[in-house]
Write a protein that holds these residues in place. Structure first.
Motif, PDB file in Angstrom:
ATOM      1  N   GLU A 183       0.830  -1.200   0.000  1.00  8.44           N
ATOM      2  CA  GLU A 183       0.000   0.000   0.000  1.00  8.44           C
ATOM      3  C   GLU A 183       0.868   1.255   0.000  1.00  8.44           C
ATOM      4  O   GLU A 183       0.524   2.263  -0.608  1.00  8.44           O
ATOM      5  N   GLY A 184       2.020   1.182   0.680  1.00  8.61           N
ATOM      6  CA  GLY A 184       2.955   2.302   0.662  1.00  8.61           C
ATOM      7  C   GLY A 184       3.510   2.575  -0.719  1.00  8.61           C
ATOM      8  O   GLY A 184       3.877   3.711  -1.039  1.00  8.61           O
ATOM      9  N   PHE A 185       3.574   1.531  -1.549  1.00  8.08           N
ATOM     10  CA  PHE A 185       4.034   1.697  -2.929  1.00  8.08           C
ATOM     11  C   PHE A 185       2.891   2.044  -3.879  1.00  8.08           C
ATOM     12  O   PHE A 185       3.090   2.100  -5.093  1.00  8.08           O
ATOM     13  N   GLY A 186       1.688   2.255  -3.343  1.00 12.10           N
ATOM     14  CA  GLY A 186       0.584   2.710  -4.174  1.00 12.10           C
ATOM     15  C   GLY A 186      -0.385   1.650  -4.633  1.00 12.10           C
ATOM     16  O   GLY A 186      -1.254   1.942  -5.477  1.00 12.10           O
ATOM     17  N   ALA A 187      -0.299   0.435  -4.104  1.00 11.69           N
ATOM     18  CA  ALA A 187      -1.252  -0.607  -4.505  1.00 11.69           C
ATOM     19  C   ALA A 187      -2.663  -0.222  -4.079  1.00 11.69           C
ATOM     20  O   ALA A 187      -2.881   0.228  -2.950  1.00 11.69           O
ATOM     21  N   ARG A 188      -3.632  -0.395  -4.977  1.00 14.30           N
ATOM     22  CA  ARG A 188      -5.028  -0.118  -4.630  1.00 14.30           C
ATOM     23  C   ARG A 188      -5.524  -1.083  -3.573  1.00 14.30           C
ATOM     24  O   ARG A 188      -6.277  -0.710  -2.667  1.00 14.30           O
ATOM     25  N   ALA A 189      -5.135  -2.348  -3.700  1.00 17.91           N
ATOM     26  CA  ALA A 189      -5.519  -3.370  -2.732  1.00 17.91           C
ATOM     27  C   ALA A 189      -4.479  -4.468  -2.764  1.00 17.91           C
ATOM     28  O   ALA A 189      -4.123  -4.965  -3.835  1.00 17.91           O
ATOM     29  N   CYS A 190      -3.970  -4.842  -1.588  1.00 21.88           N
ATOM     30  CA  CYS A 190      -3.048  -5.962  -1.459  1.00 21.88           C
ATOM     31  C   CYS A 190      -3.708  -6.979  -0.539  1.00 21.88           C
ATOM     32  O   CYS A 190      -4.060  -6.660   0.599  1.00 21.88           O
ATOM     33  N   ILE A 191      -3.877  -8.210  -1.047  1.00 23.25           N
ATOM     34  CA  ILE A 191      -4.628  -9.228  -0.316  1.00 23.25           C
ATOM     35  C   ILE A 191      -3.810 -10.514  -0.252  1.00 23.25           C
ATOM     36  O   ILE A 191      -3.484 -11.091  -1.291  1.00 23.25           O
ATOM     37  N   PRO A 192      -3.463 -10.995   0.948  1.00 18.24           N
ATOM     38  CA  PRO A 192      -2.786 -12.287   1.044  1.00 18.24           C
ATOM     39  C   PRO A 192      -3.730 -13.438   0.690  1.00 18.24           C
ATOM     40  O   PRO A 192      -4.870 -13.481   1.148  1.00 18.24           O
ATOM     41  N   VAL A 193      -3.247 -14.336  -0.126  1.00 12.57           N
ATOM     42  CA  VAL A 193      -3.944 -15.587  -0.452  1.00 12.57           C
ATOM     43  C   VAL A 193      -2.944 -16.695  -0.140  1.00 12.57           C
ATOM     44  O   VAL A 193      -2.097 -17.035  -0.955  1.00 12.57           O
ATOM     45  N   TYR A 194      -3.046 -17.239   1.063  1.00 11.96           N
ATOM     46  CA  TYR A 194      -1.997 -18.094   1.591  1.00 11.96           C
ATOM     47  C   TYR A 194      -1.933 -19.450   0.881  1.00 11.96           C
ATOM     48  O   TYR A 194      -2.903 -19.903   0.281  1.00 11.96           O
ATOM     49  N   ASN A 195      -0.751 -20.060   0.991  1.00 13.74           N
ATOM     50  CA  ASN A 195      -0.615 -21.453   0.596  1.00 13.74           C
ATOM     51  C   ASN A 195      -1.679 -22.295   1.289  1.00 13.74           C
ATOM     52  O   ASN A 195      -2.257 -21.877   2.298  1.00 13.74           O
ATOM     53  N   ALA A 196      -1.908 -23.492   0.786  1.00 19.65           N
ATOM     54  CA  ALA A 196      -2.968 -24.325   1.347  1.00 19.65           C
ATOM     55  C   ALA A 196      -2.726 -25.781   0.971  1.00 19.65           C
ATOM     56  O   ALA A 196      -1.699 -26.137   0.384  1.00 19.65           O
ATOM     57  N   LEU A 197      -3.704 -26.596   1.296  1.00 18.04           N
ATOM     58  CA  LEU A 197      -3.641 -28.036   1.035  1.00 18.04           C
ATOM     59  C   LEU A 197      -4.576 -28.414  -0.101  1.00 18.04           C
ATOM     60  O   LEU A 197      -5.740 -28.023  -0.111  1.00 18.04           O
ATOM     61  N   ASP A 198      -4.052 -29.195  -1.031  1.00 13.22           N
ATOM     62  CA  ASP A 198      -4.872 -29.884  -2.019  1.00 13.22           C
ATOM     63  C   ASP A 198      -4.881 -31.350  -1.608  1.00 13.22           C
ATOM     64  O   ASP A 198      -3.916 -32.077  -1.826  1.00 13.22           O
ATOM     65  N   SER A 199      -5.972 -31.778  -0.981  1.00 20.31           N
ATOM     66  CA  SER A 199      -6.026 -33.131  -0.427  1.00 20.31           C
ATOM     67  C   SER A 199      -6.049 -34.212  -1.504  1.00 20.31           C
ATOM     68  O   SER A 199      -5.821 -35.387  -1.207  1.00 20.31           O
ATOM     69  N   GLU A 200      -6.314 -33.830  -2.749  1.00 22.80           N
ATOM     70  CA  GLU A 200      -6.262 -34.814  -3.830  1.00 22.80           C
ATOM     71  C   GLU A 200      -4.828 -35.186  -4.191  1.00 22.80           C
ATOM     72  O   GLU A 200      -4.574 -36.278  -4.701  1.00 22.80           O
ATOM     73  N   THR A 201      -3.890 -34.274  -3.927  1.00 16.16           N
ATOM     74  CA  THR A 201      -2.495 -34.543  -4.285  1.00 16.16           C
ATOM     75  C   THR A 201      -1.612 -34.793  -3.069  1.00 16.16           C
ATOM     76  O   THR A 201      -0.576 -35.464  -3.182  1.00 16.16           O
ATOM     77  N   HIS A 202      -1.985 -34.272  -1.913  1.00 17.01           N
ATOM     78  CA  HIS A 202      -1.163 -34.443  -0.714  1.00 17.01           C
ATOM     79  C   HIS A 202      -2.008 -35.050   0.394  1.00 17.01           C
ATOM     80  O   HIS A 202      -2.939 -34.419   0.902  1.00 17.01           O
ATOM     81  N   HIS A 203      -1.675 -36.299   0.742  1.00 14.43           N
ATOM     82  CA  HIS A 203      -2.494 -37.092   1.649  1.00 14.43           C
ATOM     83  C   HIS A 203      -1.649 -38.236   2.197  1.00 14.43           C
ATOM     84  O   HIS A 203      -0.554 -38.522   1.688  1.00 14.43           O
ATOM     85  N   PRO A 204      -2.123 -38.922   3.224  1.00 14.37           N
ATOM     86  CA  PRO A 204      -1.351 -40.041   3.768  1.00 14.37           C
ATOM     87  C   PRO A 204      -1.169 -41.165   2.749  1.00 14.37           C
ATOM     88  O   PRO A 204      -2.077 -41.480   1.984  1.00 14.37           O
ATOM     89  N   VAL A 205       0.026 -41.745   2.759  1.00 16.17           N
ATOM     90  CA  VAL A 205       0.347 -42.914   1.922  1.00 16.17           C
ATOM     91  C   VAL A 205       1.193 -43.861   2.779  1.00 16.17           C
ATOM     92  O   VAL A 205       1.681 -43.486   3.845  1.00 16.17           O
ATOM     93  N   PRO A 206       1.386 -45.103   2.333  1.00 12.52           N
ATOM     94  CA  PRO A 206       2.268 -46.013   3.081  1.00 12.52           C
ATOM     95  C   PRO A 206       3.705 -45.500   3.100  1.00 12.52           C
ATOM     96  O   PRO A 206       4.150 -44.843   2.154  1.00 12.52           O
ATOM     97  N   PRO A 207       4.456 -45.781   4.148  1.00 13.19           N
ATOM     98  CA  PRO A 207       5.867 -45.380   4.202  1.00 13.19           C
ATOM     99  C   PRO A 207       6.673 -46.021   3.069  1.00 13.19           C
ATOM    100  O   PRO A 207       6.328 -47.086   2.563  1.00 13.19           O
TER     101      PRO A 207
END
Length: 368
Positions: free
Chosen positions: A156-180
């Motif tokens: 915002e100090g550099f003049g952005a109209r809006a700065c919005i964090p969109v955090y990392n997250a989980l995609d449970s279809e690709t990252h989930h428990p598997v056998p060791p």
């Protein structure tokens, strides 16, 4: 809406930590009806290290790493309702940013999506002629995958109209428990490429812990460590494909997250590996950074270390039963509160609200 997205790579995670973030976000936006074209350069040997096939939820255009090819894909921004330039493409970043902003239709939504805000902001402070300074007045949004209040205030100090964090997250279809998988057996594993603002913290948190526990086994995944001297109880794997991330996370007793210097300084910047490890049900040890409590609870869903001694103490004290309990608690928390479905809903609302705002503005002007 039709989205033109200019990023590093959707098809390859090779030297490209943003890949899983892009995949999770864009796949969910596609499920919400958006039509996505992702433009990525054929650079840094990524195309020979693809770890997914072209998906059915996005059209991927791979273009040669030449200025002529960049100009050709820039021109296609004129066909989109939403034009996104991501940070860190690595090839013609300035030309892409200024080009797609100029090529976009007057009614298009223009977004700069920063996947490494601390680095970008440092560049902007050091260079008054940075391309983002010039492009900022034409941007509707700056979206960031981390940073929280410090990053918002800086943009915002550099003049952005809006700065919005969109955090990392989980995609449970690709990252989930598997056998060791015996390939990844260890008391503690860390996955991360060797980068200048990460190496000192890897030495402090990971290698120092290994040196304190010579009887324990440590596993290091990621590119760039081949020339680095390592303790005898540290085994280096090199690049680990995303298809192996689940097994890499669930097999060791615990996995370690180490933020880069800049990310730790800003806080509120959980790396993708935090969500990937939690999604697989791994017991996660992380270095301390402000904002961690927004995602995981210390002592119950994650173990926190201030230095290598803390890491070593956690590893020495961790029983298989407690490791499983922490990993399961983290998995449940992340699956309930921090998924790409939630992040996609957030971005979808941003886009639809902006379109509605513009439509209402046009209606008022026509009535007046």
């Amino acid at each position: 809406m039709k989205i033109a997205f200019y990023g590093s790579s959707l098809l390859s995670s090779y030297w490209n930590g943003a890949a899983t973030y892009y995949r999770g976000m864009l796949a969910d936006l596609a499920r919400r009806g958006h039509r996505i074209t992702f433009y990525e350069p054929d650079a840094f040997d990524r195309q020979s290290h693809r770890d997914i096939d072209p998906p059915d939820w996005a059209e991927v255009q791979v273009y040669p790493a030449t200025i002529e090819a960049a100009r050709a894909v820039i021109a296609q921004a004129a066909q989109a309702d939403v034009v996104v330039k991501a940070s860190g493409v690595g090839v013609f970043d300035d030309e892409l940013l200024e080009g797609v902003v100029a090529a976009a239709r007057p009614d298009a939504i223009r977004i700069f999506w920063d996947v490494d805000a601390p680095a970008t902001l440092a560049e902007m402070r050091a260079n008054p002629d940075h391309a983002l300074h010039r492009a900022m007045p034409a941007l509707d949004f700056v979206l960031t995958y981390g940073g929280g209040p410090p990053v918002i205030a800086a943009y915002e100090g550099f003049g952005a109209r809006a700065c919005i964090p969109v955090y990392n997250a989980l995609d449970s279809e690709t990252h989930h428990p598997v056998p060791p998988d015996p390939r990844f057996s260890a008391d503690l594993a860390f996955l991360g490429n060797r980068l200048p603002d990460r190496e000192a913290r890897v030495e402090r948190f990971f290698l120092a812990a290994a040196a304190r526990l010579p009887e324990r086994s440590f596993l290091l995944g990621g590119s760039g460590w081949e020339s680095r001297g390592l303790p005898l109880n540290v085994r280096h794997l090199g690049h680990v494909s995303t298809r192996d991330h689940n097994a890499f996370n669930v097999t060791p007793r615990a996995v370690l997250n180490i933020a880069r210097d800049s990310m730790a300084a800003f806080g509120f910047s959980p790396a993708t590996r935090v969500f990937e490890a939690a999604g697989a049900g791994a017991c996660l040890i992380t270095d301390a950074w402000e904002g961690l409590g927004l995602f995981l609870k210390e002592g119950e869903e994650v173990l926190v270390a201030r230095d290598g001694r803390d890491v070593a103490d956690h590893v020495a004290a961790l029983t298989p039963e407690r490791a499983r309990a922490i990993g399961e608690a983290a998995r449940l928390r992340i699956a309930a509160e921090h998924t790409y479905a939630r992040r996609g809903s957030q971005v979808d609302a941003i886009l639809r609200d902006e379109r509605e705002r513009r439509a209402c503005g046009a209606l008022r002007r026509s009535v007046a």
